[in-house]
Scaffold this motif. Structure first.
Motif, short mmCIF file in Angstrom:
data_model
loop_
_atom_site.label_atom_id
_atom_site.label_comp_id
_atom_site.label_asym_id
_atom_site.label_seq_id
_atom_site.Cartn_x
_atom_site.Cartn_y
_atom_site.Cartn_z
N CYS A 161 0.60 7.65 -22.76
CA CYS A 161 1.01 6.28 -22.44
C CYS A 161 -0.14 5.47 -21.83
N GLU A 162 -0.13 4.20 -22.16
CA GLU A 162 -0.94 3.22 -21.46
C GLU A 162 -0.11 2.80 -20.25
N CYS A 163 -0.60 3.12 -19.05
CA CYS A 163 0.25 3.05 -17.86
C CYS A 163 0.03 1.79 -17.03
N PHE A 164 1.15 1.13 -16.71
CA PHE A 164 1.16 -0.04 -15.85
C PHE A 164 1.94 0.35 -14.59
N ALA A 165 1.21 0.51 -13.48
CA ALA A 165 1.82 1.00 -12.25
C ALA A 165 2.42 -0.15 -11.45
N LEU A 166 3.61 0.11 -10.89
CA LEU A 166 4.32 -0.92 -10.12
C LEU A 166 4.76 -0.34 -8.77
N SER A 167 4.31 -0.99 -7.71
CA SER A 167 4.67 -0.58 -6.35
C SER A 167 5.38 -1.73 -5.65
N PHE A 168 6.06 -1.40 -4.55
CA PHE A 168 6.85 -2.41 -3.84
C PHE A 168 6.55 -2.38 -2.34
N ASP A 169 6.28 -3.55 -1.81
CA ASP A 169 6.23 -3.74 -0.36
C ASP A 169 7.63 -4.22 0.02
N TYR A 170 8.51 -3.26 0.35
CA TYR A 170 9.94 -3.59 0.47
C TYR A 170 10.43 -3.63 1.91
N GLY A 171 9.49 -3.70 2.84
CA GLY A 171 9.87 -3.72 4.25
C GLY A 171 9.92 -2.35 4.86
N GLN A 172 9.27 -1.38 4.20
CA GLN A 172 9.23 -0.02 4.72
C GLN A 172 8.43 0.05 6.02
N ARG A 173 8.58 1.16 6.73
CA ARG A 173 8.02 1.29 8.08
C ARG A 173 6.50 1.15 8.13
N HIS A 174 5.81 1.50 7.10
CA HIS A 174 4.35 1.47 7.15
C HIS A 174 3.77 1.08 5.79
N GLY A 175 2.55 0.58 5.81
CA GLY A 175 1.87 0.19 4.58
C GLY A 175 0.95 1.25 4.04
N ALA A 176 0.87 2.39 4.71
CA ALA A 176 -0.06 3.43 4.28
C ALA A 176 0.25 3.93 2.87
N GLU A 177 1.54 3.96 2.52
CA GLU A 177 1.88 4.45 1.18
C GLU A 177 1.42 3.48 0.10
#
Length: 235
Positions: A38-54
């Protein structure tokens, strides 16, 4: 892939949107999607989780595993709360518990899959990959095989491409694997687990607490796999 499909899409490679949290499972899932051509398009979410490290980890993983694009969407589920991951007044449990734990985020996978579905349709992608797991998971109802199957049916009722004869697949390649099996698979596919962050309450440097449910599952997975744990812990 059929010759007819290649002619319709104008591409010789399938596209996939991959949900990428920055944790161990999602990193492995991205590697699996890539290994499947697959040609991969990665999608992440800043959803109000406790930390931004992930999210920092997700960016590093997307680069290491060659995602052709990586987007981070803002989605403030903390406005609703209801989970120890989005409401700082609720403590992250550090002991195993029965039933659905307080770290379950209401409707999170449904909302994220819906947004991934929108991007997939725009990209003319054939699949959405996500790293849910029904073996070493924490009791979340939206990690079950029947949930994934139901969402796929809904997606193919709801989208223009599917109605016009180009259905979309929801791929959950880790759903029946143990954590140790996931780690061994990722190793074979070249995942650098030292880049990933799984902890529910990691510090700003991405160091894991070593006590939460996610840390316990991760640590035991490396132990069972016979693989050195590259996780950076706070103590």
């Amino acid at each position: 892939m059929s010759e007819a499909h290649v002619k319709r899409s104008g591409r010789s490679q399938q596209r996939a949107v991959v949900l990428l949290s920055g944790g161990l499972d999602s990193a492995t899932t991205l590697a699996v999607a890539r290994s499947e051509g697959c040609e991969c398009f990665a999608l992440s979410f800043d959803y109000g989780q406790r930390h931004g490290a992930e999210l920092d980890a997700a960016r590093a993983v997307a680069k290491q595993l060659g995602a052709c694009e990586h987007r981070v969407l803002s989605l403030d589920l903390a406005q609703f709360g209801g989970s120890a991951l989005t409401d700082r007044s609720l403590a992250v449990p550090e002991q195993a518990s029965e039933g659905i734990p307080i770290t379950y985020v209401p409707a999170r996978n449904t909302v994220m899959l819906a947004l991934a579905l929108a991007w997939a349709e725009v990209l003319a992608a054939e699949a959405i990959y996500l790293g849910v797991n029904a073996v070493d998971y924490s009791g979340y109802p939206d990690c079950r095989p029947e949930y994934i199957e139901a969402f796929e049916r809904m997606a193919n009722l709801a989208t223009k491409r599917a109605v016009e004869g180009q259905p979309l697949r929801i791929a959950a390649p880790l759903i029946h694997l143990s954590k140790a099996e996931i780690i061994r698979l990722g190793q074979r596919l070249g995942v650098d687990y030292g880049l990933t962050v799984s902890c529910y309450q990691a510090d700003d440097r991405g160091r894991a607490c070593g006590r939460c449910d996610s840390c316990r599952l991760r640590r035991q997975g490396f132990l069972d796999a016979g693989v050195t744990d590259p996780t950076r812990y706070q103590v």
